[in-house]
Scaffold this motif. Structure first.
Motif, PDB file in Angstrom:
ATOM      1  N   THR A  24       0.838  -1.195   0.000  1.00  0.00           N
ATOM      2  CA  THR A  24       0.000   0.000   0.000  1.00  0.00           C
ATOM      3  C   THR A  24       0.879   1.254   0.000  1.00  0.00           C
ATOM      4  O   THR A  24       2.092   1.187   0.222  1.00  0.00           O
ATOM      5  N   LEU A  25       0.246   2.381  -0.239  1.00  0.00           N
ATOM      6  CA  LEU A  25       0.976   3.646  -0.215  1.00  0.00           C
ATOM      7  C   LEU A  25       1.574   3.885   1.166  1.00  0.00           C
ATOM      8  O   LEU A  25       2.706   4.354   1.293  1.00  0.00           O
ATOM      9  N   HIS A  26       0.828   3.538   2.205  1.00  0.00           N
ATOM     10  CA  HIS A  26       1.331   3.689   3.582  1.00  0.00           C
ATOM     11  C   HIS A  26       2.599   2.859   3.782  1.00  0.00           C
ATOM     12  O   HIS A  26       3.570   3.345   4.377  1.00  0.00           O
ATOM     13  N   ASP A  27       2.598   1.625   3.324  1.00  0.00           N
ATOM     14  CA  ASP A  27       3.776   0.765   3.470  1.00  0.00           C
ATOM     15  C   ASP A  27       4.975   1.343   2.726  1.00  0.00           C
ATOM     16  O   ASP A  27       6.102   1.315   3.217  1.00  0.00           O
ATOM     17  N   PHE A  28       4.727   1.864   1.533  1.00  0.00           N
ATOM     18  CA  PHE A  28       5.803   2.448   0.733  1.00  0.00           C
ATOM     19  C   PHE A  28       6.403   3.661   1.438  1.00  0.00           C
ATOM     20  O   PHE A  28       7.626   3.783   1.561  1.00  0.00           O
ATOM     21  N   ILE A  29       5.546   4.542   1.928  1.00  0.00           N
ATOM     22  CA  ILE A  29       6.031   5.743   2.615  1.00  0.00           C
ATOM     23  C   ILE A  29       6.780   5.370   3.889  1.00  0.00           C
ATOM     24  O   ILE A  29       7.830   5.942   4.206  1.00  0.00           O
ATOM     25  N   ALA A  30       6.268   4.389   4.626  1.00  0.00           N
ATOM     26  CA  ALA A  30       6.935   3.951   5.854  1.00  0.00           C
ATOM     27  C   ALA A  30       8.314   3.371   5.540  1.00  0.00           C
ATOM     28  O   ALA A  30       9.286   3.644   6.256  1.00  0.00           O
ATOM     29  N   ALA A  31       8.415   2.587   4.481  1.00  0.00           N
ATOM     30  CA  ALA A  31       9.707   1.996   4.110  1.00  0.00           C
ATOM     31  C   ALA A  31      10.722   3.063   3.722  1.00  0.00           C
ATOM     32  O   ALA A  31      11.889   3.013   4.135  1.00  0.00           O
ATOM     33  N   ILE A  32      10.291   4.046   2.955  1.00  0.00           N
ATOM     34  CA  ILE A  32      11.192   5.131   2.542  1.00  0.00           C
ATOM     35  C   ILE A  32      11.630   5.947   3.768  1.00  0.00           C
ATOM     36  O   ILE A  32      12.807   6.289   3.918  1.00  0.00           O
ATOM     37  N   THR A  33      10.697   6.258   4.648  1.00  0.00           N
ATOM     38  CA  THR A  33      11.030   7.041   5.847  1.00  0.00           C
ATOM     39  C   THR A  33      11.974   6.281   6.768  1.00  0.00           C
ATOM     40  O   THR A  33      12.951   6.852   7.279  1.00  0.00           O
ATOM     41  N   LEU A  34      11.704   5.010   6.995  1.00  0.00           N
ATOM     42  CA  LEU A  34      12.598   4.213   7.832  1.00  0.00           C
ATOM     43  C   LEU A  34      13.987   4.106   7.203  1.00  0.00           C
ATOM     44  O   LEU A  34      14.993   4.117   7.912  1.00  0.00           O
ATOM     45  N   GLY A  35      14.044   4.037   5.882  1.00  0.00           N
ATOM     46  CA  GLY A  35      15.343   4.036   5.197  1.00  0.00           C
ATOM     47  C   GLY A  35      16.100   5.330   5.415  1.00  0.00           C
ATOM     48  O   GLY A  35      17.313   5.331   5.631  1.00  0.00           O
ATOM     49  N   GLY A  36      15.379   6.459   5.382  1.00  0.00           N
ATOM     50  CA  GLY A  36      16.019   7.755   5.633  1.00  0.00           C
ATOM     51  C   GLY A  36      16.539   7.887   7.052  1.00  0.00           C
ATOM     52  O   GLY A  36      17.640   8.397   7.293  1.00  0.00           O
ATOM     53  N   ILE A  37      15.749   7.416   8.006  1.00  0.00           N
ATOM     54  CA  ILE A  37      16.196   7.469   9.404  1.00  0.00           C
ATOM     55  C   ILE A  37      17.413   6.572   9.603  1.00  0.00           C
ATOM     56  O   ILE A  37      18.387   6.945  10.264  1.00  0.00           O
ATOM     57  N   THR A  38      17.372   5.379   9.026  1.00  0.00           N
ATOM     58  CA  THR A  38      18.505   4.461   9.133  1.00  0.00           C
ATOM     59  C   THR A  38      19.747   5.027   8.466  1.00  0.00           C
ATOM     60  O   THR A  38      20.863   4.877   8.965  1.00  0.00           O
ATOM     61  N   ASP A  39      19.554   5.720   7.350  1.00  0.00           N
ATOM     62  CA  ASP A  39      20.667   6.377   6.658  1.00  0.00           C
ATOM     63  C   ASP A  39      21.319   7.414   7.572  1.00  0.00           C
ATOM     64  O   ASP A  39      22.547   7.481   7.664  1.00  0.00           O
ATOM     65  N   ASN A  40      20.513   8.209   8.245  1.00  0.00           N
ATOM     66  CA  ASN A  40      21.062   9.193   9.187  1.00  0.00           C
ATOM     67  C   ASN A  40      21.801   8.520  10.331  1.00  0.00           C
ATOM     68  O   ASN A  40      22.822   9.014  10.791  1.00  0.00           O
ATOM     69  N   LEU A  41      21.289   7.412  10.791  1.00  0.00           N
ATOM     70  CA  LEU A  41      21.944   6.674  11.858  1.00  0.00           C
ATOM     71  C   LEU A  41      23.322   6.173  11.410  1.00  0.00           C
ATOM     72  O   LEU A  41      24.287   6.229  12.170  1.00  0.00           O
ATOM     73  N   ALA A  42      23.425   5.750  10.171  1.00  0.00           N
ATOM     74  CA  ALA A  42      24.675   5.171   9.676  1.00  0.00           C
ATOM     75  C   ALA A  42      25.704   6.227   9.268  1.00  0.00           C
ATOM     76  O   ALA A  42      26.902   6.037   9.481  1.00  0.00           O
ATOM     77  N   PHE A  43      25.251   7.332   8.660  1.00  0.00           N
ATOM     78  CA  PHE A  43      26.210   8.247   8.029  1.00  0.00           C
ATOM     79  C   PHE A  43      26.295   9.640   8.623  1.00  0.00           C
ATOM     80  O   PHE A  43      27.214  10.385   8.310  1.00  0.00           O
ATOM     81  N   ASN A  44      25.365  10.057   9.454  1.00  0.00           N
ATOM     82  CA  ASN A  44      25.388  11.405  10.003  1.00  0.00           C
ATOM     83  C   ASN A  44      26.089  11.378  11.364  1.00  0.00           C
ATOM     84  O   ASN A  44      25.549  10.881  12.344  1.00  0.00           O
ATOM     85  N   THR A  45      27.276  11.943  11.418  1.00  0.00           N
ATOM     86  CA  THR A  45      28.060  11.914  12.657  1.00  0.00           C
ATOM     87  C   THR A  45      27.752  13.093  13.583  1.00  0.00           C
ATOM     88  O   THR A  45      28.163  13.079  14.737  1.00  0.00           O
TER      89      THR A  45
END
Length: 87
Positions: free
Chosen positions: A2-23
């Motif tokens: 669903t659109l909700h699942d897609f948006i949640a996946a993209i948002t969680l990816g962005g948060i995880t990206d910040n966790l990995a690369f933003n010092t």
């Protein structure tokens, strides 16, 4: 998906990206945001499974655009789709 699942996946990816690369951001703050958004996403998914009204509000309803091999132009117009291509 669903659109909700897609948006949640993209948002969680962005948060995880910040966790990995933003010092510059504290790891604890990013971890809190990851956990909170994950809980909210799971809660919304659970609500949509338990309630038809919530599921309809989040996912909408499908529109048939091809039936028995025929293109339903009226349904395509309702969804702002066109049979014609440019070129």
């Amino acid at each position: 998906m669903t659109l909700h699942d897609f948006i949640a996946a993209i948002t969680l990816g962005g948060i995880t990206d910040n966790l990995a690369f933003n010092t510059k951001i504290d790891m604890l703050h990013i971890s809190y945001s990851l956990i909170m958004f994950g809980v909210i996403a799971i809660l919304v998914t659970w609500l949509s499974l338990k309630s038809r009204r919530t599921r309809k509000w989040l996912s909408g309803h499908p529109t048939v655009v091809i039936e028995d091999g025929n293109i339903l132009e009226e349904n395509m117009r309702k969804r702002s789709l066109s049979v014609y291509t440019s070129g």
